[in-house]
Design a protein around this motif. Sequence first.
Motif, PDB file in Angstrom:
ATOM      1  N   ALA A 277      -2.832  22.917 -24.255  1.00  0.00           N
ATOM      2  CA  ALA A 277      -2.270  21.913 -23.338  1.00  0.00           C
ATOM      3  C   ALA A 277      -3.341  21.015 -22.719  1.00  0.00           C
ATOM      4  N   VAL A 278      -4.611  21.305 -22.993  1.00  0.00           N
ATOM      5  CA  VAL A 278      -5.701  20.551 -22.357  1.00  0.00           C
ATOM      6  C   VAL A 278      -6.050  19.332 -23.207  1.00  0.00           C
ATOM      7  N   ASP A 279      -6.149  18.176 -22.552  1.00  0.00           N
ATOM      8  CA  ASP A 279      -6.421  16.918 -23.259  1.00  0.00           C
ATOM      9  C   ASP A 279      -7.922  16.667 -23.373  1.00  0.00           C
ATOM     10  N   PHE A 280      -8.587  17.491 -24.162  1.00  0.00           N
ATOM     11  CA  PHE A 280     -10.020  17.308 -24.395  1.00  0.00           C
ATOM     12  C   PHE A 280     -10.268  15.957 -25.065  1.00  0.00           C
ATOM     13  N   THR A 281     -11.351  15.291 -24.650  1.00  0.00           N
ATOM     14  CA  THR A 281     -11.842  14.123 -25.379  1.00  0.00           C
ATOM     15  C   THR A 281     -12.960  14.595 -26.297  1.00  0.00           C
ATOM     16  N   TRP A 282     -12.688  14.571 -27.612  1.00  0.00           N
ATOM     17  CA  TRP A 282     -13.694  14.992 -28.592  1.00  0.00           C
ATOM     18  C   TRP A 282     -14.504  13.773 -29.006  1.00  0.00           C
ATOM     19  N   LEU A 283     -15.808  13.862 -28.810  1.00  0.00           N
ATOM     20  CA  LEU A 283     -16.678  12.707 -28.997  1.00  0.00           C
ATOM     21  C   LEU A 283     -17.086  12.559 -30.461  1.00  0.00           C
ATOM     22  N   THR A 284     -17.380  11.333 -30.861  1.00  0.00           N
ATOM     23  CA  THR A 284     -17.790  11.041 -32.237  1.00  0.00           C
ATOM     24  C   THR A 284     -19.240  10.584 -32.254  1.00  0.00           C
ATOM     25  N   PHE A 285     -19.872  10.739 -33.421  1.00  0.00           N
ATOM     26  CA  PHE A 285     -21.305  10.492 -33.541  1.00  0.00           C
ATOM     27  C   PHE A 285     -21.608   9.692 -34.802  1.00  0.00           C
ATOM     28  N   GLU A 286     -22.467   8.707 -34.658  1.00  0.00           N
ATOM     29  CA  GLU A 286     -22.861   7.885 -35.799  1.00  0.00           C
ATOM     30  C   GLU A 286     -23.780   8.637 -36.748  1.00  0.00           C
ATOM     31  N   ARG A 287     -24.580   9.562 -36.222  1.00  0.00           N
ATOM     32  CA  ARG A 287     -25.575  10.259 -37.039  1.00  0.00           C
ATOM     33  C   ARG A 287     -25.108  11.654 -37.469  1.00  0.00           C
ATOM     34  N   GLY A 288     -23.836  11.933 -37.307  1.00  0.00           N
ATOM     35  CA  GLY A 288     -23.310  13.233 -37.698  1.00  0.00           C
ATOM     36  C   GLY A 288     -23.267  14.205 -36.540  1.00  0.00           C
ATOM     37  N   GLY A 289     -22.390  15.166 -36.643  1.00  0.00           N
ATOM     38  CA  GLY A 289     -22.196  16.138 -35.580  1.00  0.00           C
ATOM     39  C   GLY A 289     -20.751  16.137 -35.130  1.00  0.00           C
ATOM     40  N   HIS A 290     -20.343  17.250 -34.548  1.00  0.00           N
ATOM     41  CA  HIS A 290     -18.960  17.385 -34.111  1.00  0.00           C
ATOM     42  C   HIS A 290     -18.892  18.484 -33.068  1.00  0.00           C
ATOM     43  N   GLY A 291     -17.688  18.671 -32.512  1.00  0.00           N
ATOM     44  CA  GLY A 291     -17.468  19.782 -31.602  1.00  0.00           C
ATOM     45  C   GLY A 291     -18.076  19.592 -30.230  1.00  0.00           C
ATOM     46  N   VAL A 292     -18.112  18.359 -29.735  1.00  0.00           N
ATOM     47  CA  VAL A 292     -18.582  18.080 -28.373  1.00  0.00           C
ATOM     48  C   VAL A 292     -17.428  17.431 -27.617  1.00  0.00           C
ATOM     49  N   PHE A 293     -17.047  18.022 -26.477  1.00  0.00           N
ATOM     50  CA  PHE A 293     -15.940  17.468 -25.709  1.00  0.00           C
ATOM     51  C   PHE A 293     -16.389  16.973 -24.341  1.00  0.00           C
ATOM     52  N   MET A 294     -15.573  16.082 -23.771  1.00  0.00           N
ATOM     53  CA  MET A 294     -15.772  15.575 -22.420  1.00  0.00           C
ATOM     54  C   MET A 294     -14.510  15.849 -21.610  1.00  0.00           C
ATOM     55  N   LEU A 295     -14.715  16.337 -20.389  1.00  0.00           N
ATOM     56  CA  LEU A 295     -13.654  16.438 -19.392  1.00  0.00           C
ATOM     57  C   LEU A 295     -14.226  15.960 -18.062  1.00  0.00           C
ATOM     58  N   ASN A 296     -13.432  15.211 -17.300  1.00  0.00           N
ATOM     59  CA  ASN A 296     -13.903  14.823 -15.970  1.00  0.00           C
ATOM     60  C   ASN A 296     -13.392  15.831 -14.937  1.00  0.00           C
ATOM     61  N   LYS A 297     -13.851  15.683 -13.707  1.00  0.00           N
ATOM     62  CA  LYS A 297     -13.492  16.665 -12.679  1.00  0.00           C
ATOM     63  C   LYS A 297     -11.992  16.724 -12.463  1.00  0.00           C
ATOM     64  N   THR A 298     -11.334  15.576 -12.475  1.00  0.00           N
ATOM     65  CA  THR A 298      -9.885  15.550 -12.279  1.00  0.00           C
ATOM     66  C   THR A 298      -9.177  16.378 -13.343  1.00  0.00           C
ATOM     67  N   GLN A 299      -9.591  16.237 -14.589  1.00  0.00           N
ATOM     68  CA  GLN A 299      -8.984  17.007 -15.676  1.00  0.00           C
ATOM     69  C   GLN A 299      -9.267  18.497 -15.524  1.00  0.00           C
ATOM     70  N   LEU A 300     -10.484  18.830 -15.129  1.00  0.00           N
ATOM     71  CA  LEU A 300     -10.831  20.237 -14.926  1.00  0.00           C
ATOM     72  C   LEU A 300      -9.978  20.856 -13.831  1.00  0.00           C
ATOM     73  N   GLU A 301      -9.755  20.114 -12.759  1.00  0.00           N
ATOM     74  CA  GLU A 301      -8.921  20.612 -11.666  1.00  0.00           C
ATOM     75  C   GLU A 301      -7.452  20.686 -12.084  1.00  0.00           C
ATOM     76  N   GLN A 302      -7.016  19.726 -12.861  1.00  0.00           N
ATOM     77  CA  GLN A 302      -5.623  19.687 -13.320  1.00  0.00           C
ATOM     78  C   GLN A 302      -5.274  20.934 -14.136  1.00  0.00           C
ATOM     79  N   HIS A 303      -6.245  21.421 -14.919  1.00  0.00           N
ATOM     80  CA  HIS A 303      -6.005  22.567 -15.791  1.00  0.00           C
ATOM     81  C   HIS A 303      -6.683  23.835 -15.266  1.00  0.00           C
TER      82      HIS A 303
END
Length: 314
Positions: A277-303
């Motif tokens: 149910a968590v709306d993770f923002t999964w970041l993209t990379f020009e030089r390769g790589g995966h599996g990095v997410f961003m959450l802000n404080k509001t989202q962390l508190e919401q969940h």
Amino acid sequence: MSNTNIENITTQLHTIADYCRYGASIFNQAELFYGHGNDNALNEALTLVMFALSLPEEMSEDVMTCRLVDYEKQNILALFEQRIETQQPVAYITNLAYFAQLPFYVDERVLVPRSPIGELIEKHFDPYFSEQNPPQRVLDLCTGSGCIAIACASYFPDAEVDAVDLSLDALNVAEINIENHGLSEQVIPIQSDVFSGVTAQKYDLIVTNPPYVDQEDIDSLPAEFTHEPEMGLGCGEDGLDIVRIILAESALYLNDDGVLICEVGNSQYHVEALYPAVDFTWLTFERGGHGVFMLNKTQLEQHAETFLAALKTA
């Protein structure tokens, strides 16, 4: 490698290019694994050749045709043999790795820096921060060599950066790098079990590359990874033992507009399964790589309830 073999090789190979080609060939024959800075045998050989010659890797093509003297040839062959026989990552042989275009001392007390987070730092974490809107306080959780903390301090020269790790061995390496980069007043190494050493602190940015490798992947890692500290790789059956804590507690340590950026690599699958149910923002990379997410404080508190429940049932 016997003295006779060394003599035969050194009489037939003469230039830098010769030794790069030869190194690549024997590395391929040895079926080495490349995942600690280089991704192919030729670049791996080039790194060792240039290290032996005290030259930067980025040289003009003309240099590749330069002939070598005997002791240089022997030093190069000794490094090739070490790489094959020990299966150490090259960075441990040279004690040097690059991250976010910056050099770092590394040895077997810390992981070899290779996180795609380096690309985010180079871009000043756009769009969440920028050179014009920098974070004032940064926390690097599980700092290891200190590469993320030091890179953040380098790209945000006015930021105060705390670099925390449970391992005193890792913090000793981080201190070497902090001193080498002249950042002793800006980057503070702290022994901490996740947040235990920074209670009552608040940050604009928490960035972390914690241990996240699940048990299945730990059991199938190539030999090169066995030289790295195990506590920096594996973290429970699904790899998320520390990530659960980070998600459950990060909001307490973020300012109102604060951001958490966390790497979980291949364990992205487990994160998405554990927190559907968590709306993770999964970041993209020009030089390769995966599996990095961003959450802000509001989202962390919401969940918050979801994160606490996952932590309690782990």
